[in-house]
Design an enzyme around this catalytic site. Structure first.
Site, short mmCIF file in Angstrom:
data_model
loop_
_atom_site.label_atom_id
_atom_site.label_comp_id
_atom_site.label_asym_id
_atom_site.label_seq_id
_atom_site.Cartn_x
_atom_site.Cartn_y
_atom_site.Cartn_z
N CYS A 100 -26.23 15.82 28.40
CA CYS A 100 -26.78 16.63 29.47
C CYS A 100 -27.38 15.68 30.50
O CYS A 100 -26.91 14.53 30.62
CB CYS A 100 -27.81 17.64 28.96
SG CYS A 100 -29.27 16.91 28.18
N TRP A 101 -28.38 16.09 31.24
CA TRP A 101 -28.92 15.25 32.31
C TRP A 101 -29.58 13.99 31.77
O TRP A 101 -29.33 12.89 32.23
CB TRP A 101 -29.91 16.06 33.15
CG TRP A 101 -30.64 15.24 34.17
CD1 TRP A 101 -31.96 14.91 34.17
CD2 TRP A 101 -30.09 14.66 35.36
NE1 TRP A 101 -32.27 14.14 35.27
CE2 TRP A 101 -31.13 13.98 36.02
CE3 TRP A 101 -28.81 14.64 35.92
CZ2 TRP A 101 -30.95 13.29 37.22
CZ3 TRP A 101 -28.62 13.94 37.11
CH2 TRP A 101 -29.68 13.28 37.75
#
Length: 350
Positions: A95-96
């Protein structure tokens, strides 16, 4: 399990079956790891909603809502997008920043029995590696530039060279732009970050002991900027000059740019800004040729009155070493294959 990445080469050589980006579709569209698929655990609106609650109301309320949405969306992905995978499937998730979104999704996959791992640091860790590779570390390649006036089929030559096993860096292909005022392509250009991701992946796949052929470009292709280290290496590179008569170049451009030449109003819009550089009389002459549907005369006039003078000016500024000049009487596909062979013979010297 967590995968700690220390280099792009290590990341590209991973042995996972699938790379899954669980960020929102907007984040994925801007840039992502090459080859990854997008299975968002929060869509664009959900991510914005959770973020707003986190800032304006309460981090606890935001996490509670976020968890419900993440597990609901993850369950949907497992039931539909991932239902066909067998027990030995091994996905890599990010993810980020390698936090709750990827951690939660990876945990669910592991509970099923799949051998899932999460990228430590997430997309941010990957982006730092791309930036370091393109902006900080020296590029370990010997570049050889294909140079020549507009219309000498350099981009098509790259394709023929690649088919012959030559290492080729197609910047215009990566940028989805033909590198000129009239060079826009359907679909538009990728973001700067996505361009750099594709560029880094391409470069990491090259053998540094062999030359890399790249078309001579400016420091920008459309709206995209070449990383300074690559641009500097290109400016210092030796060049192979492709020369063709203007008649052959005009015929080639009529075919290569038919989409733009066939749209009169769009073409006029693109050429109008050149009034300040080439003068009203010149541009009005181009407009008359457009209105008359004379594509061949227009392309020749554009070269004589704009592209060729611009190229000559640039050549005076960048006094690069030309190791070979190849005369090309015809730019037909069969002739270009012969030119590619001659270019390859020059490359054998390196």
């Amino acid at each position: 399990m967590v995968l700690k990445i220390t280099s792009l080469q290590q990341l590209y050589a991973h042995e996972f079956d699938t790379t899954i980006d669980v960020r929102s579709p907007a984040e994925f569209a801007e840039d992502h790891l090459p080859g990854s698929i997008n299975l968002p655990v929060l869509d664009n609106d959900e991510r914005a909603r959770v973020g707003t609650i986190y800032v304006q109301e309460s981090p606890f309320l935001a996490r509670k809502l976020g968890a419900a949405l993440v597990f609901r969306n993850a369950a949907n992905h497992i039931e539909h997008s991932l239902s066909h995978h067998e027990g030995g499937w091994k996905p890599l998730v990010y993810c980020w920043r390698g936090g709750q979104r990827s951690g939660s999704f990876t945990w669910m996959l592991q509970q099923i029995g799949w051998r899932a791992e999460v990228v430590e640091g997430g997309y941010r860790a990957y982006r730092r590696l791309v930036s370091r590779y393109l902006y900080d570390d020296p590029l370990p390649f010997q570049f050889v530039l294909l140079d020549g006036y507009t219309g000498t089929a350099k981009t098509e030559l790259l394709t023929h060279l690649q088919e012959r096993g030559v290492q080729v860096l197609d910047l215009e292909g990566l940028a989805n732009h033909r590198g000129s005022l009239l060079g826009a392509m359907p679909g538009g250009q990728p973001s700067q970050k996505a361009f750099e991701s594709a560029l880094a992946a391409e470069l990491c796949g090259f053998d540094p002991t062999r030359p890399v052929v790249v078309e001579a470009e400016s420091s920008k292709i459309g709206s995209l900027i070449l990383p300074p280290r690559l641009w500097s290496a290109m400016c210092a590179a030796v060049r192979i000059q492709i020369d063709a008569p203007i008649e052959a170049r005009a015929e080639y451009l009529v075919s290569a740019y038919d989409d733009v030449l066939s749209d009169a109003e769009r073409l006029k819009d693109l050429l109008s800004p050149l009034r300040s550089h080439r003068g009203h009389e010149v541009v009005d002459g181009w407009f008359a040729l457009i209105d008359g549907g004379n594509k061949l005369a227009l392309t020749r006039s554009l070269m004589e009155q704009h592209y060729d003078p611009a190229y000559a000016k640039s050549a005076r500024v960048h006094s690069a070493e030309i190791v070979a000049s190849i005369q090309v009487p015809s730019l037909a596909s069969t002739g270009l294959k012969e030119v590619a062979l001659r270019v390859e013979q020059v490359l054998d010297q390196f």
